[in-house]
Scaffold this motif. Structure first.
Motif, PDB file in Angstrom:
ATOM      1  N   TYR A   4       0.826  -1.216   0.000  1.00 32.94           N
ATOM      2  CA  TYR A   4       0.000   0.000   0.000  1.00 32.94           C
ATOM      3  C   TYR A   4       0.860   1.265   0.000  1.00 32.94           C
ATOM      4  O   TYR A   4       0.557   2.239  -0.688  1.00 32.94           O
ATOM      5  CB  TYR A   4      -0.925  -0.008   1.226  1.00 32.94           C
TER       6      TYR A   4
ATOM      7  N   LYS B 250      -8.927   6.213  -4.329  1.00 33.59           N
ATOM      8  CA  LYS B 250      -8.926   5.736  -2.943  1.00 33.59           C
ATOM      9  C   LYS B 250      -7.924   6.508  -2.087  1.00 33.59           C
ATOM     10  O   LYS B 250      -8.090   6.603  -0.866  1.00 33.59           O
ATOM     11  CB  LYS B 250      -8.590   4.242  -2.891  1.00 33.59           C
ATOM     12  N   PHE B 251      -6.895   7.041  -2.742  1.00 35.64           N
ATOM     13  CA  PHE B 251      -5.869   7.772  -2.001  1.00 35.64           C
ATOM     14  C   PHE B 251      -6.260   9.249  -1.784  1.00 35.64           C
ATOM     15  O   PHE B 251      -5.632   9.932  -1.010  1.00 35.64           O
ATOM     16  CB  PHE B 251      -4.529   7.698  -2.731  1.00 35.64           C
TER      17      PHE B 251
ATOM     18  N   GLU C 297       0.471   4.286  -4.596  1.00 31.68           N
ATOM     19  CA  GLU C 297       0.068   5.554  -5.200  1.00 31.68           C
ATOM     20  C   GLU C 297       1.154   6.097  -6.127  1.00 31.68           C
ATOM     21  O   GLU C 297       0.872   6.543  -7.250  1.00 31.68           O
ATOM     22  CB  GLU C 297      -0.241   6.584  -4.105  1.00 31.68           C
TER      23      GLU C 297
END
Length: 268
Positions: A222, A265-266, A226
């Motif tokens: 995770y 989502k980030f 990004e």
């Protein structure tokens, strides 16, 4: 009667061939350099390059520094070229160019030396030492004879060889992708794109670089996802910038949809 004439013709041809072979073998063993010179040139002019070569090999040293030496050395080199012995043709043509730089044949010899190297270039998947040597020889010719009638062919051969090197580099980078070594693939494609900005494989390289970046991103932890998703999206933008009608549009758009979905989502 017709059959008899046919048999007579065959006998005559066989007799002439036998006489020719006998004369050739006799001349090979002869110590008369002039006789060898005359027969070698006769065989060369008739296109019998293999037999001419054996005679040229014997007499070439005897004519070094003599008026006939230029003519013999050129024929010697060209006979190798005509028999597709490109290693020796390249060597002998280069030797001719260096020995007779002011010769009317110097330019042609330099070109044929480079072309012989071109003919030795292997398929892209093999070691490309010969290809690099051929490119160097062609570039030297292009630099030395910028107004040559052979310029178009020399440039085309150089272009073909560079494309071959690009193909090899591209396939290596793509293979890393196939092996799921995405980091190595990305690095290889970055190097390829930097070294060969005008390559015919640029579109393919950008797409497969994006593919490697995409696969690396979606399989990342995770904390790294990004950054890696953004890198893949950046490559997508570059691909569409330079190739707005890319053949990879459908597949690239599918990856972009996943990338945008994950990036959202980030931002929450």
């Amino acid at each position: 009667m017709i059959k008899s004439n046919h048999i007579y013709t065959l006998i005559l041809v066989a007799s002439l061939l036998f006489t020719s072979c006998s004369e050739y073998q006799k001349t090979l063993k002869n110590t008369d350099v002039k006789a060898k010179y005359d027969l070698a040139e006769e065989l060369y002019d008739s296109g019998d390059y293999k037999r001419a070569l054996r005679l040229f090999e014997q007499i070439a040293p005897s004519y070094v520094g003599k008026p006939q030496g230029e003519r013999i050395l050129y024929f010697f080199a060209d006979a190798y070229y005509q028999t597709e012995d490109y290693y020796l043709a390249a060597y002998q043509f280069e030797r001719f160019s260096k020995s007779y730089p002011r010769s009317d044949k110097a330019e042609e010899a330099a070109f044929l030396s480079a072309k012989s190297k071109f003919m030795l270039s292997p398929k892209y998947s093999n070691d490309q030492t010969e290809t690099n040597e051929a490119i160097d020889k062609l570039q030297i010719f292009i630099n030395n004879y910028p107004s040559s009638d052979y310029m178009s062919e020399a440039n085309e051969m150089a272009r073909e060889l560079r494309n071959k090197l690009d193909k090899k580099a591209f396939e290596v980078a793509k293979q890393y992708n196939t092996l799921s070594d995405y980091k190595a693939s990305i690095k290889s494609f970055e190097l390829f794109l930097s070294d060969s900005p005008g390559s015919i494989y640029r579109e393919d390289a950008l797409f497969y670089k994006m593919t490697a970046e995409y696969n690396l991103a979606v399989n990342s932890i995770y904390a790294r996802m990004e950054e890696r998703l953004s890198a893949a999206k950046s490559t997508y933008t570059t691909l569409l910038k330079y190739f707005p009608e890319t053949k990879y549009q459908k597949d690239a758009d599918k990856m972009l949809a996943v990338i945008d979905n994950e990036l959202q989502k980030f931002s929450k």
